[in-house]
Design a protein around this motif. Structure first.
Motif, PDB file in Angstrom:
ATOM      1  N   ALA A 223       0.837  -1.200   0.000  1.00 51.63           N
ATOM      2  CA  ALA A 223       0.000   0.000   0.000  1.00 51.63           C
ATOM      3  C   ALA A 223       0.875   1.254   0.000  1.00 51.63           C
ATOM      4  O   ALA A 223       0.450   2.319  -0.457  1.00 51.63           O
ATOM      5  CB  ALA A 223      -0.914  -0.011   1.227  1.00 51.63           C
ATOM      6  N   ASP A 224       2.096   1.127   0.500  1.00 55.48           N
ATOM      7  CA  ASP A 224       3.014   2.268   0.518  1.00 55.48           C
ATOM      8  C   ASP A 224       3.739   2.446  -0.813  1.00 55.48           C
ATOM      9  O   ASP A 224       4.632   3.283  -0.928  1.00 55.48           O
ATOM     10  CB  ASP A 224       4.035   2.110   1.655  1.00 55.48           C
ATOM     11  CG  ASP A 224       4.856   0.829   1.529  1.00 55.48           C
ATOM     12  OD1 ASP A 224       4.661   0.072   0.561  1.00 55.48           O
ATOM     13  OD2 ASP A 224       5.699   0.583   2.412  1.00 55.48           O
ATOM     14  N   LYS A 226       5.737   0.351  -2.224  1.00 55.97           N
ATOM     15  CA  LYS A 226       6.974  -0.412  -2.334  1.00 55.97           C
ATOM     16  C   LYS A 226       6.685  -1.811  -2.876  1.00 55.97           C
ATOM     17  O   LYS A 226       5.701  -2.438  -2.504  1.00 55.97           O
ATOM     18  CB  LYS A 226       7.689  -0.495  -0.979  1.00 55.97           C
ATOM     19  CG  LYS A 226       8.249   0.861  -0.550  1.00 55.97           C
ATOM     20  CD  LYS A 226       9.104   0.795   0.705  1.00 55.97           C
ATOM     21  CE  LYS A 226       9.510   2.214   1.122  1.00 55.97           C
ATOM     22  NZ  LYS A 226      10.219   2.275   2.398  1.00 55.97           N
ATOM     23  N   PRO A 251      15.409   2.510  -6.801  1.00 59.90           N
ATOM     24  CA  PRO A 251      15.783   1.234  -6.172  1.00 59.90           C
ATOM     25  C   PRO A 251      15.291   1.128  -4.726  1.00 59.90           C
ATOM     26  O   PRO A 251      15.005   0.033  -4.254  1.00 59.90           O
ATOM     27  CB  PRO A 251      17.315   1.244  -6.227  1.00 59.90           C
ATOM     28  CG  PRO A 251      17.655   2.150  -7.358  1.00 59.90           C
ATOM     29  CD  PRO A 251      16.567   3.184  -7.403  1.00 59.90           C
ATOM     30  N   SER A 252      15.170   2.262  -4.055  1.00 62.97           N
ATOM     31  CA  SER A 252      14.717   2.202  -2.660  1.00 62.97           C
ATOM     32  C   SER A 252      13.266   1.750  -2.546  1.00 62.97           C
ATOM     33  O   SER A 252      12.812   1.392  -1.470  1.00 62.97           O
ATOM     34  CB  SER A 252      14.873   3.573  -1.990  1.00 62.97           C
ATOM     35  OG  SER A 252      14.086   4.525  -2.670  1.00 62.97           O
ATOM     36  N   MET A 253      12.530   1.783  -3.652  1.00 69.98           N
ATOM     37  CA  MET A 253      11.127   1.353  -3.619  1.00 69.98           C
ATOM     38  C   MET A 253      10.971  -0.126  -3.977  1.00 69.98           C
ATOM     39  O   MET A 253       9.853  -0.630  -4.030  1.00 69.98           O
ATOM     40  CB  MET A 253      10.285   2.212  -4.565  1.00 69.98           C
ATOM     41  CG  MET A 253      10.260   3.682  -4.210  1.00 69.98           C
ATOM     42  SD  MET A 253       9.484   4.009  -2.608  1.00 69.98           S
ATOM     43  CE  MET A 253       7.739   3.944  -3.085  1.00 69.98           C
ATOM     44  N   HIS A 531      16.347  -5.023   1.539  1.00 74.20           N
ATOM     45  CA  HIS A 531      15.969  -3.957   2.483  1.00 74.20           C
ATOM     46  C   HIS A 531      16.708  -4.087   3.811  1.00 74.20           C
ATOM     47  O   HIS A 531      16.891  -3.105   4.505  1.00 74.20           O
ATOM     48  CB  HIS A 531      14.468  -4.012   2.771  1.00 74.20           C
ATOM     49  CG  HIS A 531      13.667  -3.032   1.975  1.00 74.20           C
ATOM     50  ND1 HIS A 531      14.063  -2.571   0.744  1.00 74.20           N
ATOM     51  CD2 HIS A 531      12.472  -2.417   2.242  1.00 74.20           C
ATOM     52  CE1 HIS A 531      13.141  -1.729   0.285  1.00 74.20           C
ATOM     53  NE2 HIS A 531      12.178  -1.617   1.165  1.00 74.20           N
ATOM     54  N   LEU A 532      17.051  -5.296   4.189  1.00 75.97           N
ATOM     55  CA  LEU A 532      17.594  -5.507   5.531  1.00 75.97           C
ATOM     56  C   LEU A 532      19.103  -5.685   5.548  1.00 75.97           C
ATOM     57  O   LEU A 532      19.721  -5.498   6.600  1.00 75.97           O
ATOM     58  CB  LEU A 532      16.965  -6.761   6.169  1.00 75.97           C
ATOM     59  CG  LEU A 532      15.465  -6.743   6.421  1.00 75.97           C
ATOM     60  CD1 LEU A 532      15.055  -8.020   7.148  1.00 75.97           C
ATOM     61  CD2 LEU A 532      15.040  -5.538   7.238  1.00 75.97           C
TER      62      LEU A 532
ATOM     63  N   MET B  34      -1.245   4.142   4.582  1.00 79.82           N
ATOM     64  CA  MET B  34      -1.939   3.465   3.492  1.00 79.82           C
ATOM     65  C   MET B  34      -2.182   1.993   3.826  1.00 79.82           C
ATOM     66  O   MET B  34      -3.251   1.447   3.539  1.00 79.82           O
ATOM     67  CB  MET B  34      -1.135   3.585   2.195  1.00 79.82           C
ATOM     68  CG  MET B  34      -1.158   4.974   1.585  1.00 79.82           C
ATOM     69  SD  MET B  34      -2.820   5.604   1.272  1.00 79.82           S
ATOM     70  CE  MET B  34      -3.339   4.503  -0.051  1.00 79.82           C
ATOM     71  N   GLY B 489      20.420   3.853  -2.851  1.00 83.92           N
ATOM     72  CA  GLY B 489      19.836   5.073  -2.305  1.00 83.92           C
ATOM     73  C   GLY B 489      18.853   4.839  -1.172  1.00 83.92           C
ATOM     74  O   GLY B 489      18.300   5.787  -0.629  1.00 83.92           O
ATOM     75  N   GLY B 490      18.628   3.603  -0.816  1.00 84.98           N
ATOM     76  CA  GLY B 490      17.751   3.303   0.310  1.00 84.98           C
ATOM     77  C   GLY B 490      18.502   3.383   1.626  1.00 84.98           C
ATOM     78  O   GLY B 490      19.720   3.229   1.672  1.00 84.98           O
ATOM     79  N   THR B 492      18.065   1.882   5.586  1.00 87.13           N
ATOM     80  CA  THR B 492      17.284   1.064   6.503  1.00 87.13           C
ATOM     81  C   THR B 492      17.579   1.519   7.922  1.00 87.13           C
ATOM     82  O   THR B 492      18.738   1.696   8.290  1.00 87.13           O
ATOM     83  CB  THR B 492      17.609  -0.424   6.320  1.00 87.13           C
ATOM     84  OG1 THR B 492      17.499  -0.733   4.934  1.00 87.13           O
ATOM     85  CG2 THR B 492      16.640  -1.293   7.109  1.00 87.13           C
ATOM     86  N   GLN B 521      10.034   7.904   1.926  1.00 89.66           N
ATOM     87  CA  GLN B 521       9.838   6.519   1.461  1.00 89.66           C
ATOM     88  C   GLN B 521      11.146   5.795   1.174  1.00 89.66           C
ATOM     89  O   GLN B 521      11.155   4.586   1.003  1.00 89.66           O
ATOM     90  CB  GLN B 521       8.897   6.445   0.252  1.00 89.66           C
ATOM     91  CG  GLN B 521       9.412   7.135  -0.985  1.00 89.66           C
ATOM     92  CD  GLN B 521       8.837   8.531  -1.127  1.00 89.66           C
ATOM     93  OE1 GLN B 521       8.746   9.282  -0.153  1.00 89.66           O
ATOM     94  NE2 GLN B 521       8.462   8.893  -2.327  1.00 89.66           N
ATOM     95  N   ASP B 522      12.251   6.514   1.135  1.00 92.06           N
ATOM     96  CA  ASP B 522      13.545   5.849   0.962  1.00 92.06           C
ATOM     97  C   ASP B 522      14.004   5.184   2.257  1.00 92.06           C
ATOM     98  O   ASP B 522      14.957   4.407   2.244  1.00 92.06           O
ATOM     99  CB  ASP B 522      14.616   6.858   0.528  1.00 92.06           C
ATOM    100  CG  ASP B 522      14.325   7.449  -0.840  1.00 92.06           C
ATOM    101  OD1 ASP B 522      13.688   6.754  -1.652  1.00 92.06           O
ATOM    102  OD2 ASP B 522      14.715   8.603  -1.077  1.00 92.06           O
ATOM    103  N   VAL B 523      13.361   5.538   3.356  1.00 92.07           N
ATOM    104  CA  VAL B 523      13.771   4.995   4.651  1.00 92.07           C
ATOM    105  C   VAL B 523      12.925   3.765   4.961  1.00 92.07           C
ATOM    106  O   VAL B 523      11.701   3.846   5.032  1.00 92.07           O
ATOM    107  CB  VAL B 523      13.609   6.042   5.773  1.00 92.07           C
ATOM    108  CG1 VAL B 523      14.095   5.473   7.104  1.00 92.07           C
ATOM    109  CG2 VAL B 523      14.377   7.316   5.423  1.00 92.07           C
ATOM    110  N   HIS B 524      13.581   2.640   5.086  1.00 95.28           N
ATOM    111  CA  HIS B 524      12.888   1.407   5.435  1.00 95.28           C
ATOM    112  C   HIS B 524      12.968   1.263   6.934  1.00 95.28           C
ATOM    113  O   HIS B 524      14.051   1.077   7.485  1.00 95.28           O
ATOM    114  CB  HIS B 524      13.536   0.213   4.757  1.00 95.28           C
ATOM    115  CG  HIS B 524      13.860   0.467   3.322  1.00 95.28           C
ATOM    116  ND1 HIS B 524      12.930   0.966   2.435  1.00 95.28           N
ATOM    117  CD2 HIS B 524      14.999   0.327   2.616  1.00 95.28           C
ATOM    118  CE1 HIS B 524      13.494   1.118   1.251  1.00 95.28           C
ATOM    119  NE2 HIS B 524      14.746   0.741   1.338  1.00 95.28           N
ATOM    120  N   ARG B 583      16.892  13.759  -1.782  1.00 91.17           N
ATOM    121  CA  ARG B 583      17.757  12.886  -2.589  1.00 91.17           C
ATOM    122  C   ARG B 583      18.881  13.617  -3.310  1.00 91.17           C
ATOM    123  O   ARG B 583      19.451  13.097  -4.264  1.00 91.17           O
ATOM    124  CB  ARG B 583      16.947  12.089  -3.625  1.00 91.17           C
ATOM    125  CG  ARG B 583      15.993  11.087  -3.018  1.00 91.17           C
ATOM    126  CD  ARG B 583      15.265  10.300  -4.125  1.00 91.17           C
ATOM    127  NE  ARG B 583      14.283   9.386  -3.558  1.00 91.17           N
ATOM    128  CZ  ARG B 583      13.189   8.974  -4.187  1.00 91.17           C
ATOM    129  NH1 ARG B 583      12.928   9.381  -5.410  1.00 91.17           N
ATOM    130  NH2 ARG B 583      12.363   8.140  -3.602  1.00 91.17           N
TER     131      ARG B 583
END
Lengths: 807, 807
Positions: A223-224, A226, A251-253, A531-532, B34, B489-490, B492, B521-524, B583
């Motif tokens: 929903a975000d 990603k 790429p972050s998405m 992501h991790l 969301m 570019g992400g 975490t 949204q780039d921040v997980h 960014r």
């Protein structure tokens, strides 16, 4: 150009002093063993999400055809069909960075092999999706198809690729993917010095990986916004990059999670069409979408072992020393680039790493054909030439009347040397490998002396421990590890590495546990999730133990002093005297003076704040400074020697292997159980390739696309294997470790052909060494391998892998 | 002891210079908004695992009874029942570290309240588990039950706790949990200086949190022996510690994941019986086990607002200045300790933080009764005294004939001062809060001048921004953040913090995005998982924004220079002139001179290796050096003022609130939408507490244990609220931020009672201010609140929260 000696060992991780190891080298259980045994492990196809749709892919029935029109209207109207996707919706090409960006998620202009995907359906269940494929009408204009290397090189052949994606390097018709010609030293001089100069030709048939697990991928668009993709991939980082590119998302998405692989063997190293297709369908439908390939689809999308024709000419002195070698390879690449340029270079790169070859020339050619694209399989690109070189060497030895064992022992590459083609070799345990298998197999007593029908063969080989060049810009770390210490005594290790069954999660846990002196179960391994986890390039090129191992050591050694300082203060013991093992920090001289690991974490956290660290590994730069020097260098190389004894029934040609002795220079075995498991797996796979496996096509259609028809050895076919671990403590490897997951496959294949010759006096110069070929050879009917005509050197040569200015 | 001025602001995070903020302060969407809107969020009860069992808990029907025998044989024999658990299987007590280790997962010796768990069942479905409870036979020996504070204090009352777990501090019969007496300055001198000395008594009725989501927990014991618990908890770290203790497992073998909470409000701050019960059942059955409490069970296990009787005596001069205050609280704690010692201290701690009180004495007593244990609820322990103090002040103001607004404005605590009870106050926006609500509500024009039946009330308050002392050893960080940068570019962000709807995940993302100049949204955000995230103590005491915010800033500012250095080199711009936002890294003076954030990451990674960092936050030590000084200190305090206008029907006593004006010193609003949401939520909850909510029992049985019966305001009951954000840029807070999630509840409650007095001239000194009490008061029938007899000072006093030598 003589082989140089490079006497100065270097490396980021020096071999540890005599300090006893508490975890490394022990036969411990894999960290995921119990979960796999009880069925707890969730493979990609085990995953299900609410509202999940099922995807099926419509594939071309023609090996080569122009796509005139795709009509999806009937399929879209089918109840239960939620979306249909065609190539025009995903116009951005992808592939292997940076040179092979030649694939589309769904073909747009042409179908280039039987199985090339043309459209995809997402439906409420698999049956509906499958049925909907029949309702997609595709108009094709069938084109001339190219099925062999010779057809690909024919001047009037239809170009498979046109336009910008491939320039047909070294080709007049566009079907040469890449041609390369590299010469190191004066070959003519070398041949002139030789007592014997000999030419041979060989053919290695293509085959496939045959992992137990079919490829499967599940995409979900949050929903975000990603996108998450779970996939049975060996390379989540490359899939991440490909998805971001094709879906035009930052790429972050995009998040890619590699599920535990039920086998990969190189066959899950490419970013695949189906991964991008389900992601796009998830975006279109706003529902999760899963695809699991059928076994037949896996045969078509495999990226397996290239069929390769080879020609080799060597000069040898009577004492057995090689004066020069000229080697040519012709690769049948199938329809796309994949990792094919690497495959091509690999067919030429490692000849010099095994034996002293002072002058060396390599010419290679990869062509496009209308068959499924070939790519990396265990022993990537080196299996085929190793078959050729070892058989060729056996013939040379016979010609100069020298024992095939001595001829090999005499010319084993020097440790800490630089090869003619400028590869830096470090520790070399090949002599010991050869001696050990010869001794255990009683090779000297048996070779040439066994009764007719019975034979012994010997072969050796070398392999990469990680590629020197990543698939893109080469200054970035290839592996990263991030650690986190919990005040309760747990350690979390984040790493992008992908466990494909080889045990990389376990190795990561062992290394961290060893370095920090905790138990293996205290280490929480979090891997293969973009992501991790920090980037790890993927599970290929036998790179993971060396690279993530070194990264983990670096990360752990950044935390260790913080803990030891606290312990030294509390225990009143000089920090140099402290050791860490089994959840304790203790005085080496008085082990009862100790404290709990968790207590040291608490004290260090109170002093320094939250405790975490990163470590990374970037391989050393290759000394090579020529075009193409980037493919072949490795931080260090593994070595193997194999002897095997077999019996051949001269009536039927049936081969029975009695026993295999294999010694492998593993540098240091992190866990002997895992090392032996990798060696045995390699041996079994090699036996399959040499005795029965072949991926063959008739008019573009796979002849045997099922596990019933594609012959591969089962448990009952397998001879006893005696695995011998040779430890050379390589300065580049963690605790001295080198690879052991691919190299041991290499010598098995030529050893069989050589033993067949020892048994019956017939040379089978093409794989697989099947009963019909043996009988044909015995009857003098086996035709010699021919290599294609090609006008060397190629007209064009460009650097195969240019550095990107940034990722 | 006069209020001291502490002129030197300190703090780890100085207020930022004038640099514009790109994310902080903007009305952005929550990161999980969301997912919640579309129903994607998985709450604990939404989780299901293969082979999962369902748990139900058998609870005592008696408020106080000895457990003679538990016979589970019939239940065990029931088809579908997989396991039955009794207290003897979990003999280790747990609770709130370090002093309240007084609970067992299932009662062993006695049942101490109706609802006390006695046995548990795991079965294949909920219905079978529920049915099995009826087949568990429990023999009870019913004991005298204690239902009121007075009964608890009676010399001959049956002791609820015996033995080691509680020593009955300050009590002859063992039913006093804790008694405390603290005096700061010479009270008699203060009263002697006063023009008016006044005593009042008040009662604040207990009430409950009423979160939309019932408590739920799912435990799974992995094949690797590791236990994972998913739970609707606010404090995964404390649950982690409690589980490891009770299950006798190394903490590294236990993983606790807090699911998104569907409301907590303090009610999910304790480690709960049911969490340990499902974990043990998962071990016993080797299957996942889930429990979801019924709404009735939630009413019984709530740990809600303590019923408190209060007595206050103050001396005041004619100019309105307080000369001394003596305050006593008597807390009805229910059957267990929970966070009750903190609740007790909190009833006395913050009186001095709001107003200048130069001499102050606090005496407090918490007793055990045979009712569900009380614990923290929004505004923990300070809501009850704030009701008393504001109403008392209103009476004092009337007595000295001073405007209740001026009487408050005059005595607002000085910024950067130290209170009589040695709490360090930093920024204070209370004057501005009072002025703004007075102005917006036209308080001066209306107070005492509205028509009969219509009234206006005003009150102010202060609240903690995080506790100064953790529940255990206080030198460790209270919050940790670990960051990881991806070359795509992400970013975490790992943090143990728990989003209970307040938006802590969003705040973490905003802070990291602000600091590193990326998009939100780039921040997980990865939170509340004891295996993946550094410790954060939990979502309580309004600590998260301040503590994780500061930890995130520290972590980000350790990475920033690595990126800026690369950008400076590449862009040829001095690093001091570079800024990061959206960014980009750009030259502040020439914003078109810029580079992508991701490019800087690539360059920095090539230079420094894998990029990660940690940051943490440990609150400053309190200046207080007396026993009990650890409860009450906070890095900084928030302030609120509320005015409200209402109408009371004198016939029915029905109160209609017309409008509420509330101003809150938030320090700096990280996101005004979230801040206002928190303020409005607090106001609504406060209105519920003052107008209708009460958690009341008859013979130990909850009188109204359902959402139908337990009256709580709904949307239609709610008046318009005008929220005013006051920013004081506190040096302790991230960007100057202070709390806003609890404080605004506090002034609403007294403001209603005060406005009722303004409307009709009757004082309602006990909550809730219900129509029947108003009518009784109008009729002169409302009885005065009495406080219990107690022989002050208590006979015993021990430090309430001793430091553990290690965690």
């Amino acid at each position: 150009m003589p082989t140089k000696t490079d006497t100065k060992p270097e490396g980021s991780t020096p071999t540890r002093e005599a300090e006893p190891l508490s975890i490394i080298g022990k036969p411990l259980m894999k960290v995921d063993a119990m979960a796999k045994v009880v069925g707890e492990t969730m493979f990609a196809d085990d995953l299900a999400l609410p509202r999940m749709l099922f995807c099926k892919i419509k594939r071309s029935p023609h090996p080569h055809a122009r796509i005139v029109k795709v009509d999806t209207s009937k399929a879209e109207a089918l109840p239960g069909v939620v979306a249909v996707l065609v190539g025009a919706e995903l116009p951005i090409p992808f592939g292997i960075l940076p040179v092979s960006q030649d694939e589309h998620a769904l073909s747009i202009d042409k179908a280039r092999f039987v199985g090339d995907p043309v459209a995809a359906v997402a439906a409420v269940d698999e049956e509906t999706a499958e049925a909907a494929l029949e309702h997609i009408d595709v108009d094709y204009e069938v084109l001339q198809s190219i099925m062999t290397i010779e057809e690909a090189l024919a001047k009037d052949s239809e170009p498979i690729h046109t336009g910008e994606l491939h320039r047909g390097e070294g080709s007049v018709n566009g079907n040469v993917h890449k041609a390369v010609s590299l010469e190191f030293g004066d070959l003519e001089e070398g041949f002139a010095e030789a007592d014997v100069v000999r030419e041979d030709t060989f053919f290695f048939q293509g085959n496939t990986h045959l992992p137990m697990e079919q490829h499967s991928a599940l995409a979900s668009c949050g929903a975000d916004g990603k996108m998450t993709l779970w996939s049975s991939t060996q390379t989540p980082h490359y899939v991440h990059r490909a998805m971001a590119k094709v879906l035009e998302m930052p790429p972050s998405m995009v998040r890619v999670i590699a599920c535990p692989n039920g086998g990969g063997f190189g066959g899950k190293s490419d970013p695949f069409n189906h991964e991008i297709v389900v992601a796009k369908l998830a975006q279109k439908t706003r529902r999760p979408v899963k695809v699991t390939l059928t076994r037949e689809e896996v045969f078509y999308c495999h990226r397996g072992r290239h069929p390769v024709k080879m020609w080799v000419k060597s000069g040898i002195k009577k004492d057995g020393s090689i004066t020069a070698m000229h080697f040519r390879s012709f690769l049948d690449g199938g329809a796309f680039g994949s990792y094919g340029i690497a495959s091509l270079y690999y067919t030429g790169a490692l000849q010099t790493v095994t034996y002293k070859i002072p002058r060396y020339k390599f010419e290679g050619l990869r062509v496009f054909t209308n068959k499924p694209p070939c790519g990396p399989k265990r022993g990537h690109g080196t299996v085929q030439p190793r078959f050729a070189i070892e058989c060729h060497l056996d013939k040379l030895a016979e010609q100069i009347k020298k024992s095939p064992l001595d001829v090999r022992l005499d010319k084993v590459i020097e440790p800490f040397s630089i090869t003619a083609n400028q590869l830096r070799v470090r520790t070399v345990g090949l002599k010991e490998c050869l001696e050990r298998v010869a001794e255990r197999s009683e090779f000297r007593n048996k070779h040439g002396k066994l009764p007719k029908g019975r034979g012994i063969g010997l072969a050796s080989s070398s392999y990469l421990t990680g590629a020197g060049l990543p698939i893109y810009w080469n200054k970035l770390p290839h592996s990263g590890v991030q650690l986190q210490l919990d005040r309760g005594g747990g350690v979390t290790a984040f790493c992008g590495s992908t466990d494909i069954g080889q045990g990389s999660d376990s190795v990561l846990a062992y290394v961290v546990a060893e370095e920090l002196g905790v138990e293996v179960q205290d280490v929480h391994v979090v891997t293969a999730d973009t992501h991790l986890t920090p980037v790890d390039l993927g599970s290929y090129s036998s790179r993971v133990t060396l690279m993530t191992g070194n990264a983990a050591i670096e990360a752990a050694r950044r935390l260790k002093p913080l803990l030891l300082d606290q312990a030294a203060e509390k225990l009143q013991v000089p920090v140099e005297r402290l050791a860490m093992a089994h959840r304790k920090i203790f005085d080496r001289d008085h082990p009862d003076v100790s404290m709990e690991f968790a207590e040291a974490v608490v004290l260090a956290e109170a002093r320094h704040g939250t405790l975490g660290s990163t470590g990374s590994y970037t391989p050393p730069r290759s000394p090579g400074r020529y075009k193409g020097a980037g493919v072949g260098p490795s931080a260090t190389y593994s070595f193997s020697a194999c002897a095997l004894e077999l019996e051949v029934d001269p009536e039927t040609g049936m081969v029975t292997i009695h026993k295999i002795w294999i010694a492998h220079d593993v540098g240091k075995s992190i866990n002997p159980l895992l090392a032996i498991g990798q060696i045995e797996g390699s041996v079994y796979m090699g036996l399959g390739e040499v005795l029965m496996e072949e991926q063959v096509f008739r008019k573009g259609v796979h002849k045997i696309p099922s596990m019933l028809d594609y012959k591969s050895p089962t448990f009952v076919d397998m001879p006893p294997v005696e695995s011998i671990l040779i430890e050379t403590l390589d300065p580049q490897g963690p605790y001295g470790a080198k690879e052991c997951g691919q190299g041991p496959l290499l010598p098995v294949i030529p050893a069989v052909a050589i033993a067949v010759y020892d048994a019956l006096g017939v040379r089978i110069d093409e794989s697989p060494v099947t009963p019909d070929k043996i009988v044909s050879a015995l009857e003098g009917r086996l035709r010699a391998v021919t290599v294609p005509e090609y006008d060397w050197p190629p007209p064009v040569d460009v650097p195969p892998m240019r550095e990107e200015s940034s990722s």
